[in-house]
Write an enzyme that holds these catalytic residues in place. Structure first.
Site, PDB file in Angstrom:
ATOM      1  N   SER A   1      -8.040  64.867  76.621  1.00 23.80           N
ATOM      2  CA  SER A   1      -6.779  65.580  76.794  1.00 23.80           C
ATOM      3  C   SER A   1      -5.862  65.097  75.697  1.00 23.80           C
ATOM      4  O   SER A   1      -6.138  64.072  75.060  1.00 23.80           O
ATOM      5  CB  SER A   1      -6.176  65.195  78.150  1.00 23.80           C
TER       6      SER A   1
ATOM      7  N   TYR B   1      -4.672  59.138  85.089  1.00 25.80           N
ATOM      8  CA  TYR B   1      -5.128  60.218  84.208  1.00 25.80           C
ATOM      9  C   TYR B   1      -5.270  59.702  82.776  1.00 25.80           C
ATOM     10  O   TYR B   1      -6.284  59.926  82.122  1.00 25.80           O
ATOM     11  CB  TYR B   1      -4.130  61.375  84.286  1.00 25.80           C
TER      12      TYR B   1
END
Length: 322
Positions: A144, A157
């Site tokens: 990401s 995350y």
């Protein structure tokens, strides 16, 4: 040599029920690849399989919880039983929880970690041997933009996505003389992703840190609803993100940045490794103007209803496929 076309290849896609996963499945099918579509949600998986029926390829459908190690280990044989071989693997399922580290329970931490990192490692381990047997193959892991920069309230995350990046970059070096291409994908803000699908506690109407940041810069305030709407309407369409990823695979780019924001944040992080957020305000306006919100020509435009990758759908969990 790099993989120039996907015609008659066999592609495994996790998180195929929505977002980038769904459009990766559709676009490789459109290019003539056979697809093994994997997703935990039966309903959205069936929708994707229905969309794939438009293409003259073989499709197999696999209800899969990527956090289940035994299920991931069994997957290569199931795919080979259906299709005869495996040429492409897209590890694309992902979730998050919006919370400070102190307030994040250990079980929530493990839930996100097992889906976002451990599943990628388990899948890579399970498929590599099979991919190496092919004349050309590709393993594509989704990190990401948050595998490069950090914002508050996303500790688990970030930890998982930074690790996916380290793991995949190392693997790319180890496999550079093999027939297997290794890719790490860094999506920026995609119209179906985390932000839109954030499951927040209704009582606190809190937005994700990325939304709050952009909201501040754009003067949007921080109502969850307003921000989610802005993000949903201004995100790059998942079909376009998927096309960028497939082009990166064709061009053998080991690091694939998806979206202008991903490219700009990568740049910011290189320019000011510790204070990159000071540069963000410079990015937001050009980003809103530059994003391509329209689906690719001939792509179904709908965005699937967000679904949770875990039966224990908690108040502030988020399901995404980026």
């Amino acid at each position: 040599s790099s993989m120039k076309h996907f015609s008659s290849k066999v592609a495994v896609v996790t998180g195929a029920g929505s977002g980038i996963g769904r459009y990766l499945a559709i676009l490789v099918a459109k290019s003539g690849a056979n697809v093994a579509a994997c997703e935990i949600n039966k309903t959205t998986l069936a929708e994707t399989v229905g969309m794939l029926a438009d293409y003259p390829i073989k499709v197999s459908s696999h209800i899969l919880d990527v956090a289940d190690k035994a299920a991931i280990e069994a997957l290569p044989q199931q795919v080979i039983a259906e299709h005869g071989c495996v040429d492409l693997v897209f590890n694309n399922a992902g979730v998050t929880v919006d919370s400070t580290f102190e307030d994040l329970s250990e079980s929530d931490w493990d839930w996100v970690f097992n889906i976002n990192l451990q599943a990628v490692i388990n899948s890579s381990r399970a498929f590599l041997t099979h991919l190496k047997q092919r004349p050309e193959a590709a393993l594509v892991n989704t990190s990401s933009i948050f595998g490069m920069i950090a914002l508050e309230r996303q500790s688990v995350y970030h930890t998982a996505k930074f690790a996916v990046r380290g793991f995949t970059e190392c693997l790319a070096k180890e496999m550079k003389d093999s027939t297997v291409q290794i890719h790490c994908v860094h999506p920026g803000h995609i119209g179906t992703n985390i932000v839109t699908n954030a499951r927040m506690n209704k009582s606190e109407e809190s937005a994700s840190s990325m939304e709050r940041l952009v909201g501040k810069v754009m003067g949007l305030g921080d109502s969850q609803e307003e921000l989610a709407k802005f993000f949903r309407e201004n995100g790059m369409h998942a079909s376009r993100a998927s096309e960028v990823i497939l082009n990166g695979v064709r061009k053998k780019r080991s690091r694939i940045m998806v979206g202008t924001d991903a490219k700009l944040m990568d740049l910011a992080q290189r320019l000011t490794p510790m204070h990159y957020e000071t540069l963000f305000p410079l990015f937001t306006l050009p980003l809103t103007l530059l994003r391509n919100k329209k689906p690719l020509k001939g792509m179904p435009a709908e965005i699937a209803t967000p679904t949770s990758a875990s039966p224990k759908a908690d108040t502030n969990k988020t399901q995404e496929t980026a």
